[in-house]
Design a protein around this motif. Structure first.
Motif, PDB file in Angstrom:
ATOM      1  N   ASP A 145       0.817  -1.204   0.000  1.00 36.73           N
ATOM      2  CA  ASP A 145       0.000   0.000   0.000  1.00 36.73           C
ATOM      3  C   ASP A 145       0.857   1.264   0.000  1.00 36.73           C
ATOM      4  OD1 ASP A 145      -2.186  -1.646  -0.045  1.00 36.73           O
ATOM      5  OD2 ASP A 145      -2.738  -1.300   2.061  1.00 36.73           O
ATOM      6  N   LEU A 146       1.978   1.235   0.703  1.00 36.25           N
ATOM      7  CA  LEU A 146       2.892   2.380   0.684  1.00 36.25           C
ATOM      8  C   LEU A 146       3.443   2.623  -0.711  1.00 36.25           C
ATOM      9  CD1 LEU A 146       4.852   1.919   4.028  1.00 36.25           C
ATOM     10  CD2 LEU A 146       3.241   3.746   3.447  1.00 36.25           C
ATOM     11  N   ARG A 147       3.770   1.547  -1.416  1.00 43.45           N
ATOM     12  CA  ARG A 147       4.260   1.682  -2.786  1.00 43.45           C
ATOM     13  C   ARG A 147       3.186   2.278  -3.693  1.00 43.45           C
ATOM     14  NH1 ARG A 147       7.310  -2.160  -0.514  1.00 43.45           N
ATOM     15  NH2 ARG A 147       9.406  -2.504  -1.313  1.00 43.45           N
ATOM     16  N   LEU A 148       1.950   1.851  -3.478  1.00 42.12           N
ATOM     17  CA  LEU A 148       0.856   2.409  -4.281  1.00 42.12           C
ATOM     18  C   LEU A 148       0.656   3.893  -3.962  1.00 42.12           C
ATOM     19  CD1 LEU A 148      -1.672  -0.546  -4.136  1.00 42.12           C
ATOM     20  CD2 LEU A 148      -0.453   0.285  -6.162  1.00 42.12           C
ATOM     21  N   GLN A 149       0.669   4.233  -2.693  1.00 37.52           N
ATOM     22  CA  GLN A 149       0.522   5.643  -2.312  1.00 37.52           C
ATOM     23  C   GLN A 149       1.673   6.476  -2.865  1.00 37.52           C
ATOM     24  OE1 GLN A 149       0.151   5.666   1.952  1.00 37.52           O
ATOM     25  NE2 GLN A 149      -1.775   4.543   1.904  1.00 37.52           N
ATOM     26  N   TRP A 150       2.871   5.935  -2.779  1.00 36.79           N
ATOM     27  CA  TRP A 150       4.061   6.625  -3.257  1.00 36.79           C
ATOM     28  C   TRP A 150       3.965   6.933  -4.746  1.00 36.79           C
ATOM     29  CZ3 TRP A 150       7.734   4.264  -6.592  1.00 36.79           C
ATOM     30  CH2 TRP A 150       8.902   5.005  -6.796  1.00 36.79           C
ATOM     31  N   SER A 151       3.238   6.097  -5.492  1.00 40.90           N
ATOM     32  CA  SER A 151       3.166   6.270  -6.944  1.00 40.90           C
ATOM     33  C   SER A 151       1.833   6.842  -7.428  1.00 40.90           C
ATOM     34  CB  SER A 151       3.431   4.932  -7.634  1.00 40.90           C
ATOM     35  OG  SER A 151       2.439   3.979  -7.276  1.00 40.90           O
ATOM     36  N   ASP A 152       0.959   7.249  -6.515  1.00 43.58           N
ATOM     37  CA  ASP A 152      -0.333   7.825  -6.918  1.00 43.58           C
ATOM     38  C   ASP A 152      -0.158   8.988  -7.899  1.00 43.58           C
ATOM     39  OD1 ASP A 152      -1.968   6.099  -5.523  1.00 43.58           O
ATOM     40  OD2 ASP A 152      -2.278   7.468  -3.830  1.00 43.58           O
ATOM     41  N   TRP A 181       3.661   2.851 -15.408  1.00 47.69           N
ATOM     42  CA  TRP A 181       3.301   2.966 -13.996  1.00 47.69           C
ATOM     43  C   TRP A 181       1.976   2.258 -13.710  1.00 47.69           C
ATOM     44  CZ3 TRP A 181       6.245   4.240 -10.057  1.00 47.69           C
ATOM     45  CH2 TRP A 181       7.394   4.999 -10.283  1.00 47.69           C
ATOM     46  N   ARG A 182       1.003   2.401 -14.626  1.00 50.09           N
ATOM     47  CA  ARG A 182      -0.290   1.748 -14.433  1.00 50.09           C
ATOM     48  C   ARG A 182      -0.120   0.231 -14.351  1.00 50.09           C
ATOM     49  NH1 ARG A 182      -3.795  -1.148 -16.659  1.00 50.09           N
ATOM     50  NH2 ARG A 182      -2.778  -1.246 -18.672  1.00 50.09           N
ATOM     51  N   VAL A 183       0.684  -0.338 -15.238  1.00 51.27           N
ATOM     52  CA  VAL A 183       0.938  -1.779 -15.244  1.00 51.27           C
ATOM     53  C   VAL A 183       1.620  -2.201 -13.947  1.00 51.27           C
ATOM     54  CG1 VAL A 183       2.308  -3.592 -16.363  1.00 51.27           C
ATOM     55  CG2 VAL A 183       0.968  -1.991 -17.754  1.00 51.27           C
ATOM     56  N   TRP A 184       2.617  -1.443 -13.510  1.00 47.24           N
ATOM     57  CA  TRP A 184       3.340  -1.750 -12.273  1.00 47.24           C
ATOM     58  C   TRP A 184       2.393  -1.733 -11.073  1.00 47.24           C
ATOM     59  CZ3 TRP A 184       4.777   1.471  -8.018  1.00 47.24           C
ATOM     60  CH2 TRP A 184       5.731   0.911  -7.166  1.00 47.24           C
ATOM     61  N   ARG A 185       1.537  -0.716 -11.028  1.00 46.29           N
ATOM     62  CA  ARG A 185       0.590  -0.600  -9.915  1.00 46.29           C
ATOM     63  C   ARG A 185      -0.391  -1.769  -9.920  1.00 46.29           C
ATOM     64  NH1 ARG A 185      -0.339   4.286  -7.453  1.00 46.29           N
ATOM     65  NH2 ARG A 185      -2.576   4.135  -7.807  1.00 46.29           N
ATOM     66  N   ASN A 186      -0.815  -2.204 -11.093  1.00 46.85           N
ATOM     67  CA  ASN A 186      -1.701  -3.376 -11.179  1.00 46.85           C
ATOM     68  C   ASN A 186      -0.987  -4.632 -10.705  1.00 46.85           C
ATOM     69  OD1 ASN A 186      -3.995  -2.061 -12.036  1.00 46.85           O
ATOM     70  ND2 ASN A 186      -3.553  -2.353 -14.204  1.00 46.85           N
ATOM     71  N   GLN A 187       0.299  -4.745 -11.013  1.00 42.54           N
ATOM     72  CA  GLN A 187       1.077  -5.887 -10.520  1.00 42.54           C
ATOM     73  C   GLN A 187       1.082  -5.896  -8.997  1.00 42.54           C
ATOM     74  OE1 GLN A 187       4.917  -5.306 -12.277  1.00 42.54           O
ATOM     75  NE2 GLN A 187       4.407  -6.440 -14.136  1.00 42.54           N
ATOM     76  N   PRO A 191       8.534  -6.035  -7.496  1.00 41.29           N
ATOM     77  CA  PRO A 191       8.837  -5.602  -8.862  1.00 41.29           C
ATOM     78  C   PRO A 191       9.422  -4.188  -8.838  1.00 41.29           C
ATOM     79  CG  PRO A 191       6.452  -5.797  -8.529  1.00 41.29           C
ATOM     80  CD  PRO A 191       7.110  -6.237  -7.267  1.00 41.29           C
ATOM     81  N   PRO A 192      10.482  -3.954  -9.591  1.00 40.70           N
ATOM     82  CA  PRO A 192      11.076  -2.611  -9.601  1.00 40.70           C
ATOM     83  C   PRO A 192      10.125  -1.608 -10.244  1.00 40.70           C
ATOM     84  CG  PRO A 192      12.111  -3.989 -11.254  1.00 40.70           C
ATOM     85  CD  PRO A 192      11.177  -4.862 -10.482  1.00 40.70           C
ATOM     86  N   SER A 193      10.141  -0.399  -9.718  1.00 40.31           N
ATOM     87  CA  SER A 193       9.278   0.637 -10.286  1.00 40.31           C
ATOM     88  C   SER A 193       9.805   1.037 -11.662  1.00 40.31           C
ATOM     89  CB  SER A 193       9.230   1.847  -9.361  1.00 40.31           C
ATOM     90  OG  SER A 193      10.507   2.423  -9.254  1.00 40.31           O
ATOM     91  N   PRO A 194       8.948   1.584 -12.513  1.00 40.98           N
ATOM     92  CA  PRO A 194       9.361   1.958 -13.860  1.00 40.98           C
ATOM     93  C   PRO A 194      10.518   2.952 -13.916  1.00 40.98           C
ATOM     94  CG  PRO A 194       6.989   1.868 -13.761  1.00 40.98           C
ATOM     95  CD  PRO A 194       7.501   1.695 -12.349  1.00 40.98           C
ATOM     96  N   ASP A 195      10.668   3.791 -12.912  1.00 40.29           N
ATOM     97  CA  ASP A 195      11.776   4.751 -12.930  1.00 40.29           C
ATOM     98  C   ASP A 195      13.026   4.227 -12.224  1.00 40.29           C
ATOM     99  OD1 ASP A 195      11.174   4.962 -10.251  1.00 40.29           O
ATOM    100  OD2 ASP A 195      10.843   7.124 -10.289  1.00 40.29           O
ATOM    101  N   GLY A 196      12.970   2.997 -11.723  1.00 41.16           N
ATOM    102  CA  GLY A 196      14.136   2.391 -11.086  1.00 41.16           C
ATOM    103  C   GLY A 196      14.419   2.890  -9.686  1.00 41.16           C
ATOM    104  N   SER A 197      13.524   3.680  -9.122  1.00 38.78           N
ATOM    105  CA  SER A 197      13.788   4.260  -7.804  1.00 38.78           C
ATOM    106  C   SER A 197      13.182   3.452  -6.666  1.00 38.78           C
ATOM    107  CB  SER A 197      13.252   5.690  -7.739  1.00 38.78           C
ATOM    108  OG  SER A 197      11.854   5.689  -7.854  1.00 38.78           O
ATOM    109  N   GLU A 198      12.666   2.281  -6.964  1.00 39.82           N
ATOM    110  CA  GLU A 198      12.005   1.469  -5.937  1.00 39.82           C
ATOM    111  C   GLU A 198      12.948   1.148  -4.785  1.00 39.82           C
ATOM    112  OE1 GLU A 198       9.207  -0.375  -3.840  1.00 39.82           O
ATOM    113  OE2 GLU A 198       8.905   0.759  -5.647  1.00 39.82           O
TER     114      GLU A 198
END
Length: 82
Positions: free
Chosen positions: A11-18, A35-41, A60-67
């Motif tokens: 949930d923190l990852r989802l909030q972080w990428s809202d 980002w949409r695909v990553w969030r669905n994953q 899964p790593p975030s699309p910008d590599g900052s995960e």
């Protein structure tokens, strides 16, 4: 890590990428889609983990590599699977 903690981290990852899904964000349509695909994953992970009896998991790593927190979850460390 139990499922409650796992969901909290997810949930923190989802909030972080809202911000990536806002209409006025300065991202290309391709970037927004990544980002949409990553969030669905991320949203699918509890189901995937609960359906598999044997797995090793890496966020899964975030699309910008900052995960942050590329933690490995082993089936033996998860309790309370939904």
């Amino acid at each position: 890590m139990d499922m409650k903690e796992f969901r909290e981290q997810r949930d923190l990852r989802l909030q972080w990428s809202d911000w990536t899904q806002l209409p006025d964000v300065n991202l290309s349509e391709e970037q927004k889609e990544q980002w949409r695909v990553w969030r669905n994953q991320l949203r699918s992970l509890p189901t995937i983990l609960s359906e598999n009896s044997s797995y090793a998991f890496i966020w899964p790593p975030s699309p910008d590599g900052s995960e942050i927190g590329q933690q490995i979850i082993n089936k033996n460390s998860i309790t309370g699977i939904v």
